[in-house]
Design a protein around this motif. Sequence first.
Motif, PDB file in Angstrom:
ATOM      1  N   GLU A   1       0.827  -1.199   0.000  1.00  0.00           N
ATOM      2  CA  GLU A   1       0.000   0.000   0.000  1.00  0.00           C
ATOM      3  C   GLU A   1       0.866   1.256   0.000  1.00  0.00           C
ATOM      4  O   GLU A   1       0.575   2.230  -0.717  1.00  0.00           O
ATOM      5  N   GLU A   2       1.951   1.239   0.779  1.00  0.00           N
ATOM      6  CA  GLU A   2       2.860   2.390   0.812  1.00  0.00           C
ATOM      7  C   GLU A   2       3.540   2.575  -0.542  1.00  0.00           C
ATOM      8  O   GLU A   2       3.714   3.704  -1.014  1.00  0.00           O
ATOM      9  N   TRP A   3       3.916   1.456  -1.154  1.00  0.00           N
ATOM     10  CA  TRP A   3       4.561   1.545  -2.483  1.00  0.00           C
ATOM     11  C   TRP A   3       3.602   2.128  -3.509  1.00  0.00           C
ATOM     12  O   TRP A   3       3.973   2.992  -4.312  1.00  0.00           O
ATOM     13  N   LEU A   4       2.362   1.672  -3.492  1.00  0.00           N
ATOM     14  CA  LEU A   4       1.371   2.171  -4.441  1.00  0.00           C
ATOM     15  C   LEU A   4       1.120   3.664  -4.244  1.00  0.00           C
ATOM     16  O   LEU A   4       0.965   4.411  -5.214  1.00  0.00           O
ATOM     17  N   GLU A   5       1.077   4.110  -2.981  1.00  0.00           N
ATOM     18  CA  GLU A   5       0.836   5.515  -2.695  1.00  0.00           C
ATOM     19  C   GLU A   5       1.985   6.387  -3.204  1.00  0.00           C
ATOM     20  O   GLU A   5       1.751   7.420  -3.850  1.00  0.00           O
ATOM     21  N   ARG A   6       3.229   5.952  -2.961  1.00  0.00           N
ATOM     22  CA  ARG A   6       4.386   6.732  -3.438  1.00  0.00           C
ATOM     23  C   ARG A   6       4.452   6.723  -4.958  1.00  0.00           C
ATOM     24  O   ARG A   6       4.791   7.727  -5.590  1.00  0.00           O
ATOM     25  N   ARG A   7       4.136   5.599  -5.555  1.00  0.00           N
ATOM     26  CA  ARG A   7       4.126   5.498  -7.017  1.00  0.00           C
ATOM     27  C   ARG A   7       3.078   6.443  -7.608  1.00  0.00           C
ATOM     28  O   ARG A   7       3.309   7.090  -8.640  1.00  0.00           O
ATOM     29  N   LYS A   8       1.916   6.502  -6.966  1.00  0.00           N
ATOM     30  CA  LYS A   8       0.854   7.389  -7.425  1.00  0.00           C
ATOM     31  C   LYS A   8       1.295   8.854  -7.376  1.00  0.00           C
ATOM     32  O   LYS A   8       1.031   9.633  -8.305  1.00  0.00           O
ATOM     33  N   LEU A   9       2.005   9.230  -6.317  1.00  0.00           N
ATOM     34  CA  LEU A   9       2.478  10.613  -6.193  1.00  0.00           C
ATOM     35  C   LEU A   9       3.498  10.945  -7.275  1.00  0.00           C
ATOM     36  O   LEU A   9       3.485  12.047  -7.836  1.00  0.00           O
ATOM     37  N   TYR A  10       4.388   9.999  -7.565  1.00  0.00           N
ATOM     38  CA  TYR A  10       5.358  10.239  -8.654  1.00  0.00           C
ATOM     39  C   TYR A  10       4.629  10.412  -9.997  1.00  0.00           C
ATOM     40  O   TYR A  10       5.018  11.240 -10.823  1.00  0.00           O
ATOM     41  N   ALA A  11       3.585   9.618 -10.213  1.00  0.00           N
ATOM     42  CA  ALA A  11       2.821   9.733 -11.458  1.00  0.00           C
ATOM     43  C   ALA A  11       2.156  11.102 -11.554  1.00  0.00           C
ATOM     44  O   ALA A  11       2.108  11.711 -12.631  1.00  0.00           O
ATOM     45  N   ILE A  12       1.653  11.614 -10.420  1.00  0.00           N
ATOM     46  CA  ILE A  12       1.038  12.946 -10.408  1.00  0.00           C
ATOM     47  C   ILE A  12       2.056  14.003 -10.802  1.00  0.00           C
ATOM     48  O   ILE A  12       1.737  14.956 -11.521  1.00  0.00           O
ATOM     49  N   ALA A  13       3.296  13.826 -10.361  1.00  0.00           N
ATOM     50  CA  ALA A  13       4.361  14.789 -10.665  1.00  0.00           C
ATOM     51  C   ALA A  13       4.959  14.577 -12.053  1.00  0.00           C
ATOM     52  O   ALA A  13       5.848  15.334 -12.461  1.00  0.00           O
ATOM     53  N   GLY A  14       4.496  13.558 -12.778  1.00  0.00           N
ATOM     54  CA  GLY A  14       5.015  13.297 -14.119  1.00  0.00           C
ATOM     55  C   GLY A  14       6.408  12.705 -14.103  1.00  0.00           C
ATOM     56  O   GLY A  14       7.200  12.942 -15.023  1.00  0.00           O
ATOM     57  N   ILE A  15       6.692  11.914 -13.085  1.00  0.00           N
ATOM     58  CA  ILE A  15       8.024  11.326 -12.926  1.00  0.00           C
ATOM     59  C   ILE A  15       7.916   9.813 -12.994  1.00  0.00           C
ATOM     60  O   ILE A  15       7.040   9.209 -12.361  1.00  0.00           O
ATOM     61  N   LYS A  16       8.796   9.187 -13.775  1.00  0.00           N
ATOM     62  CA  LYS A  16       8.860   7.733 -13.854  1.00  0.00           C
ATOM     63  C   LYS A  16       9.684   7.215 -12.667  1.00  0.00           C
ATOM     64  O   LYS A  16      10.852   7.559 -12.509  1.00  0.00           O
ATOM     65  N   ASP A  17       9.071   6.373 -11.837  1.00  0.00           N
ATOM     66  CA  ASP A  17       9.760   5.836 -10.668  1.00  0.00           C
ATOM     67  C   ASP A  17      10.324   4.449 -10.962  1.00  0.00           C
ATOM     68  O   ASP A  17       9.649   3.605 -11.551  1.00  0.00           O
ATOM     69  N   ILE A  18      11.570   4.220 -10.580  1.00  0.00           N
ATOM     70  CA  ILE A  18      12.234   2.931 -10.736  1.00  0.00           C
ATOM     71  C   ILE A  18      12.741   2.510  -9.362  1.00  0.00           C
ATOM     72  O   ILE A  18      13.499   3.245  -8.714  1.00  0.00           O
ATOM     73  N   TRP A  19      12.310   1.301  -8.954  1.00  0.00           N
ATOM     74  CA  TRP A  19      12.618   0.832  -7.611  1.00  0.00           C
ATOM     75  C   TRP A  19      13.653  -0.284  -7.683  1.00  0.00           C
ATOM     76  O   TRP A  19      13.509  -1.215  -8.460  1.00  0.00           O
ATOM     77  N   LEU A  20      14.683  -0.134  -6.826  1.00  0.00           N
ATOM     78  CA  LEU A  20      15.713  -1.166  -6.704  1.00  0.00           C
ATOM     79  C   LEU A  20      15.715  -1.650  -5.257  1.00  0.00           C
ATOM     80  O   LEU A  20      15.966  -0.869  -4.328  1.00  0.00           O
ATOM     81  N   PHE A  21      15.417  -2.936  -5.068  1.00  0.00           N
ATOM     82  CA  PHE A  21      15.262  -3.502  -3.731  1.00  0.00           C
ATOM     83  C   PHE A  21      16.600  -4.041  -3.219  1.00  0.00           C
ATOM     84  O   PHE A  21      17.402  -4.601  -3.980  1.00  0.00           O
ATOM     85  N   GLY A  22      16.800  -3.876  -1.906  1.00  0.00           N
ATOM     86  CA  GLY A  22      18.048  -4.306  -1.284  1.00  0.00           C
ATOM     87  C   GLY A  22      18.093  -5.798  -1.009  1.00  0.00           C
ATOM     88  O   GLY A  22      17.154  -6.545  -1.297  1.00  0.00           O
ATOM     89  N   GLU A  23      19.198  -6.218  -0.401  1.00  0.00           N
ATOM     90  CA  GLU A  23      19.427  -7.644  -0.179  1.00  0.00           C
ATOM     91  C   GLU A  23      18.409  -8.253   0.773  1.00  0.00           C
ATOM     92  O   GLU A  23      18.171  -9.448   0.770  1.00  0.00           O
ATOM     93  N   ASN A  24      17.765  -7.433   1.596  1.00  0.00           N
ATOM     94  CA  ASN A  24      16.726  -7.915   2.500  1.00  0.00           C
ATOM     95  C   ASN A  24      15.553  -8.516   1.730  1.00  0.00           C
ATOM     96  O   ASN A  24      14.821  -9.356   2.248  1.00  0.00           O
ATOM     97  N   TYR A  25      15.374  -8.093   0.469  1.00  0.00           N
ATOM     98  CA  TYR A  25      14.258  -8.549  -0.356  1.00  0.00           C
ATOM     99  C   TYR A  25      14.656  -9.698  -1.279  1.00  0.00           C
ATOM    100  O   TYR A  25      13.792 -10.341  -1.872  1.00  0.00           O
ATOM    101  N   TYR A  26      15.950  -9.924  -1.421  1.00  0.00           N
ATOM    102  CA  TYR A  26      16.422 -10.959  -2.357  1.00  0.00           C
ATOM    103  C   TYR A  26      16.714 -12.248  -1.580  1.00  0.00           C
ATOM    104  O   TYR A  26      17.705 -12.355  -0.886  1.00  0.00           O
ATOM    105  N   LYS A  27      15.811 -13.233  -1.716  1.00  0.00           N
ATOM    106  CA  LYS A  27      15.943 -14.477  -0.976  1.00  0.00           C
ATOM    107  C   LYS A  27      15.916 -15.658  -1.957  1.00  0.00           C
ATOM    108  O   LYS A  27      14.871 -16.000  -2.508  1.00  0.00           O
ATOM    109  N   GLU A  28      17.063 -16.270  -2.175  1.00  0.00           N
ATOM    110  CA  GLU A  28      17.123 -17.450  -3.049  1.00  0.00           C
ATOM    111  C   GLU A  28      16.798 -18.701  -2.247  1.00  0.00           C
ATOM    112  O   GLU A  28      17.203 -18.846  -1.093  1.00  0.00           O
ATOM    113  N   ILE A  29      16.086 -19.641  -2.890  1.00  0.00           N
ATOM    114  CA  ILE A  29      15.699 -20.905  -2.270  1.00  0.00           C
ATOM    115  C   ILE A  29      16.387 -22.030  -3.047  1.00  0.00           C
ATOM    116  O   ILE A  29      16.343 -22.050  -4.284  1.00  0.00           O
ATOM    117  N   ASN A  30      17.014 -22.937  -2.329  1.00  0.00           N
ATOM    118  CA  ASN A  30      17.661 -24.069  -2.999  1.00  0.00           C
ATOM    119  C   ASN A  30      16.611 -24.978  -3.637  1.00  0.00           C
ATOM    120  O   ASN A  30      15.605 -25.327  -3.019  1.00  0.00           O
TER     121      ASN A  30
END
Length: 547
Positions: free
Chosen positions: A128-157
């Motif tokens: 929900e927070e991501w969608l809200e921030r994305r919506k605000l960038y769209a209002i400002a006419g800015i393309k948002d690109i998100w790069l997630f840190g290692e906390n989000y990258y989980k490989e499974i064997n």
Amino acid sequence: MFVAINPNGEKQFAFHEDKERLYSLAKAKELYCPHCQKNVFFRGGPKRIHHFYHERHVECSFVGEPETQEHLGGKLAIYNWLKDKYPNACVALEERIAKTNQIADVYADFGNGHKFAFEIQCAEQTAEEWLERRKLYAIAGIKDIWLFGENYYKEINAEDIEDDEVVLRLKYQQQLVNKKERSVYFIDVKNNLVKHIGKFFGIRYRTETRFVVKLQEIAISKMEIAKIQSPCRFVLCNKLSYEKIQHYLNDRKIKAAELWKKRKEQSAARMQRIHQKQEKQKRFQQYIRYLRNFNINKVLQRMSHREQVLFRRLVKEYGLTDNNFPGIFNIQMEEYKWIHTPYPLWQLLVFHKAIKHNYSKKQLIFSKYLFQDIKDQLRYDVKDSKQVATLIHSYLVLLEKCGFLDKQTLFRKYIHPFKIENKVLPKVDNKELNANVALYFSEFNLLAIGWGDYYDTELFFNDEEQDLLEQDADFYQNLVLHKMETPLHIEEGLLDWLRKAAADKIVELETHEAEFIEHLSNLLLDGEFISQAIHDTFLALIEEKFN
């Protein structure tokens, strides 16, 4: 943060300026936050990325979770990459977006309305927070690109995957990003890499949070922003991943073109079916009016002179009139227009040639030979000969259903002629009954005669009308099967007189005789078929009781 200002309003960059000078400015409290104008301090060292920070408990829109080294390193890596790759672009760190009061980790303005905000997301964040921030960038006419840190990258064997695949645990937020952008980026600050996954390369569902993906590793120094024909419009890629994305988009374009073509064909077919349905409904109404007002003279007007001569001769030979003209010769069949000769003539001619005047020893009818025999007396296009022969064969099948013919399925291999069962042509002096017989066997009642599919065949009659058609068709079929030229009639007055005589004890009826009289009364009441046997039995009963 990486940016502070001095008392003169000049920007000071934590990673560009002299370390000792920044320490002295911070100690003299001459460094300020560009967002809240409060003092900030400098921190740096050989194992720590240089940056500014607020004192504890300071209220500032920039202050949230404490910045990690990964977040600082990610911002710096993207900032340096943009500066090196796009020297003409206006690139800024921690830029405040005035229209929405957001602070972009890295902001880039390429001109011509192409504005980008790069967000390095290391801390926990809800969808929900991501969608809200994305919506605000769209209002400002800015393309948002998100790069997630290692906390989000989980490989499974996993062992049951291909060499170029990995299994990742994706949170709902990353699944949502992939749905919206077709891409999910993970930044590896230690190895200076961006890991790219998404629909462009292949992603398969395994469990609610586990997905098999094809991973693209892109060195940040080799990375570029590419514009593509996709809802996301821009992607981060290198040469290899760009080729894969283009291959995916080309495949999608081909499939979309095929789907569009298929849908267009389906739409055209649907419109054609609607048109055919409307045309058939129109034909049905015309056919009803034709049968209800059937007139031999009007039929003659649609014939050539040669056809008129032939039709008049056959009508005279069989003693046909407007009222007793058999419905079996007035059937409007599917594809009836292959034969231009009006169907009362050609159907009567088929009966005349194939049944009434068939003098073959075995009394067999071969439809293709019959066509050859009568084709010179019909009007049709020569190129449609095959369809005309098929139409004549279909009419012979209807005569079989009516009881005139029988199909000899065991005659010879691949050859199944018809065998004549009855040559007597019943004539009923009842225009309505003849019309109902014609309707029952027509193209508008295919389901009842076993020629239509239950789910595709349009129904033209309600249940009451269908019952009436079936009753009249059964009546006519009984005449055919009993080889009766005309239906037998028993006067209701004579039957009533007999029942009254029995009630007044003038005559005595046995139990079975009373039951027979009751059955006969019901037949007359319902307009049912009276067989020769019933008729003769009744006359014999009258003769016995009153002689």
